[in-house]
Design a protein around this motif. Sequence first.
Motif, PDB file in Angstrom:
ATOM      1  N   VAL A   1      -3.492   3.938  -2.002  1.00  0.00           N
ATOM      2  CA  VAL A   1      -3.669   3.110  -3.187  1.00  0.00           C
ATOM      3  C   VAL A   1      -2.995   1.775  -2.900  1.00  0.00           C
ATOM      4  O   VAL A   1      -1.996   1.720  -2.183  1.00  0.00           O
TER       5      VAL A   1
ATOM      6  N   ILE B   1      -1.108  -1.415  -4.538  1.00  0.00           N
ATOM      7  CA  ILE B   1      -0.380  -1.903  -5.707  1.00  0.00           C
ATOM      8  C   ILE B   1      -0.345  -3.422  -5.573  1.00  0.00           C
ATOM      9  O   ILE B   1       0.186  -3.948  -4.595  1.00  0.00           O
ATOM     10  N   ARG B   2      -0.927  -4.110  -6.516  1.00  0.00           N
ATOM     11  CA  ARG B   2      -1.052  -5.578  -6.436  1.00  0.00           C
ATOM     12  C   ARG B   2       0.272  -6.297  -6.651  1.00  0.00           C
ATOM     13  O   ARG B   2       0.582  -7.244  -5.949  1.00  0.00           O
TER      14      ARG B   2
ATOM     15  N   ARG C   1       0.841  -1.199   0.000  1.00  0.00           N
ATOM     16  CA  ARG C   1       0.000   0.000   0.000  1.00  0.00           C
ATOM     17  C   ARG C   1       0.871   1.242   0.000  1.00  0.00           C
ATOM     18  O   ARG C   1       1.910   1.271   0.658  1.00  0.00           O
TER      19      ARG C   1
ATOM     20  N   LEU D   1       2.023   3.063 -13.420  1.00  0.00           N
ATOM     21  CA  LEU D   1       1.290   2.235 -12.448  1.00  0.00           C
ATOM     22  C   LEU D   1      -0.210   2.201 -12.726  1.00  0.00           C
ATOM     23  O   LEU D   1      -0.932   1.406 -12.127  1.00  0.00           O
ATOM     24  N   ARG D   2      -0.677   3.084 -13.594  1.00  0.00           N
ATOM     25  CA  ARG D   2      -2.106   3.241 -13.883  1.00  0.00           C
ATOM     26  C   ARG D   2      -2.899   3.552 -12.612  1.00  0.00           C
ATOM     27  O   ARG D   2      -3.936   2.960 -12.340  1.00  0.00           O
ATOM     28  N   LYS D   3      -2.368   4.499 -11.843  1.00  0.00           N
ATOM     29  CA  LYS D   3      -3.006   4.910 -10.586  1.00  0.00           C
ATOM     30  C   LYS D   3      -3.075   6.423 -10.525  1.00  0.00           C
ATOM     31  O   LYS D   3      -2.160   7.117 -10.974  1.00  0.00           O
ATOM     32  N   GLU D   4      -4.157   6.919  -9.948  1.00  0.00           N
ATOM     33  CA  GLU D   4      -4.277   8.335  -9.655  1.00  0.00           C
ATOM     34  C   GLU D   4      -5.225   8.515  -8.481  1.00  0.00           C
ATOM     35  O   GLU D   4      -6.133   7.720  -8.271  1.00  0.00           O
ATOM     36  N   LYS D   5      -4.965   9.554  -7.698  1.00  0.00           N
ATOM     37  CA  LYS D   5      -5.788   9.831  -6.519  1.00  0.00           C
ATOM     38  C   LYS D   5      -5.695  11.312  -6.225  1.00  0.00           C
ATOM     39  O   LYS D   5      -4.610  11.850  -6.061  1.00  0.00           O
TER      40      LYS D   5
ATOM     41  N   GLU E   1      -0.288  10.793  -9.273  1.00  0.00           N
ATOM     42  CA  GLU E   1      -0.507  10.288 -10.625  1.00  0.00           C
ATOM     43  C   GLU E   1       0.689   9.457 -11.057  1.00  0.00           C
ATOM     44  O   GLU E   1       1.838   9.845 -10.846  1.00  0.00           O
ATOM     45  N   SER E   2       0.404   8.290 -11.640  1.00  0.00           N
ATOM     46  CA  SER E   2       1.448   7.480 -12.260  1.00  0.00           C
ATOM     47  C   SER E   2       0.867   6.797 -13.483  1.00  0.00           C
ATOM     48  O   SER E   2      -0.036   5.960 -13.359  1.00  0.00           O
TER      49      SER E   2
END
Length: 118
Positions: free
Chosen positions: A85, A87-88, A53, A71-75, A67-68
């Motif tokens: 977030v 991360i698997r 996490r 990683l295809r993540k944003e918050k 934003e990444s």
Amino acid sequence: MDSASIGLAAIVVGACMLATVAVADESPTFVVDLKDGVVTPQSLEVPANSQFRLELHNSGSSPAEFESIELRKEKVLGPGASSFVVIRRLDPGEYRFFDDFHRGMPPATLVAKELAAR
């Protein structure tokens, strides 16, 4: 489907959801602070090939967006807000992230490394 089957299905779904929460809670957590465009730490070593996490804190006076693209993540976080977030799994390597609301600032990096054998 009769009421007994519906009840059993609800119990199974609930148990699966609790198991997922328990697994997420056991994941290592790493803290990232966003403060008016400055990301701390600039480089963060994380385990490769396992879930973890990122706990995100906006200690600044303006909104921030973790934003990444890699990683295809944003918050999005308002001033003083916190979130996380999950991360698997990451292959070993480097993954950039940044505050998308402060694009003029340098990006930070997650460095995913294999855990050393004990």
